[in-house]
Design a protein around this motif. Structure first.
Motif, mmCIF file in Angstrom:
data_model
loop_
_atom_site.group_PDB
_atom_site.id
_atom_site.type_symbol
_atom_site.label_atom_id
_atom_site.label_comp_id
_atom_site.label_asym_id
_atom_site.label_seq_id
_atom_site.Cartn_x
_atom_site.Cartn_y
_atom_site.Cartn_z
ATOM 1 N N ARG A 30 0.865 -1.202 0.043
ATOM 2 C CA ARG A 30 -0.018 -0.072 -0.068
ATOM 3 C C ARG A 30 0.915 1.233 0.042
ATOM 4 O O ARG A 30 1.976 1.333 0.848
ATOM 5 C CB ARG A 30 -0.937 -0.037 1.205
ATOM 6 C CG ARG A 30 -1.854 1.160 1.224
ATOM 7 C CD ARG A 30 -2.750 1.021 2.630
ATOM 8 N NE ARG A 30 -3.545 2.349 2.542
ATOM 9 C CZ ARG A 30 -4.500 2.414 3.329
ATOM 10 N NH1 ARG A 30 -4.792 1.453 4.135
ATOM 11 N NH2 ARG A 30 -5.316 3.452 3.201
ATOM 12 N N LYS A 31 0.479 2.255 -0.789
ATOM 13 C CA LYS A 31 1.338 3.298 -1.079
ATOM 14 C C LYS A 31 1.115 4.255 0.344
ATOM 15 O O LYS A 31 -0.159 4.293 0.808
ATOM 16 C CB LYS A 31 0.831 4.269 -2.062
ATOM 17 C CG LYS A 31 1.324 5.593 -2.515
ATOM 18 C CD LYS A 31 1.035 6.144 -3.790
ATOM 19 C CE LYS A 31 1.982 7.382 -3.898
ATOM 20 N NZ LYS A 31 1.416 8.214 -5.120
ATOM 21 N N HIS A 36 6.125 0.196 2.726
ATOM 22 C CA HIS A 36 6.358 0.739 1.178
ATOM 23 C C HIS A 36 7.532 1.528 0.981
ATOM 24 O O HIS A 36 8.398 1.493 0.254
ATOM 25 C CB HIS A 36 5.167 1.369 0.744
ATOM 26 C CG HIS A 36 5.217 2.020 -0.601
ATOM 27 N ND1 HIS A 36 4.928 1.038 -1.492
ATOM 28 C CD2 HIS A 36 5.470 3.183 -1.026
ATOM 29 C CE1 HIS A 36 5.121 2.005 -2.752
ATOM 30 N NE2 HIS A 36 5.598 3.292 -2.489
#
Length: 99
Positions: A30-31, A36
């Protein structure tokens, strides 16, 4: 092949592999998540080392201008992408002020 050339060659290959794996992993996460970001840092470091080693290998023992250009472009794109990620929203970077 001398020691330094072998070290650069295998570092180039290893960092390319790490870049592929970390890039694929970053795309699956997930950004904005902390993981990340960490995987993105691994990607940045591996791409920077891979491109740097590639450019050096293109110069020694025989100059290969096409590979120098490709490695330099990869290094430029990696560094400018990192600058974009690190810059705060709504601010102007140093590179933009010069132009």
């Amino acid at each position: 092949m001398n020691f330094l050339h072998g070290l650069l060659r295998y570092t180039h290959i290893a960092m390319g592999t790490v870049a592929l794996l970390s890039g694929a992993t970053a795309m699956m996460l997930r950004k904005g998540s902390p993981l990340h970001g960490r995987v993105g840092q691994v990607f940045f470091v591996s791409m920077t080392l891979m491109a740097s080693c590639g450019v050096i290998l293109s110069i020694v023992p025989k100059v290969d201008r096409l590979n120098i250009t490709g490695g330099s472009l990869a290094l430029y794109l990696t560094i400018t992408a990192w600058q974009t990620v690190e810059r705060r929203a709504g601010t102007t970077g140093r590179a933009e002020r010069v132009v």
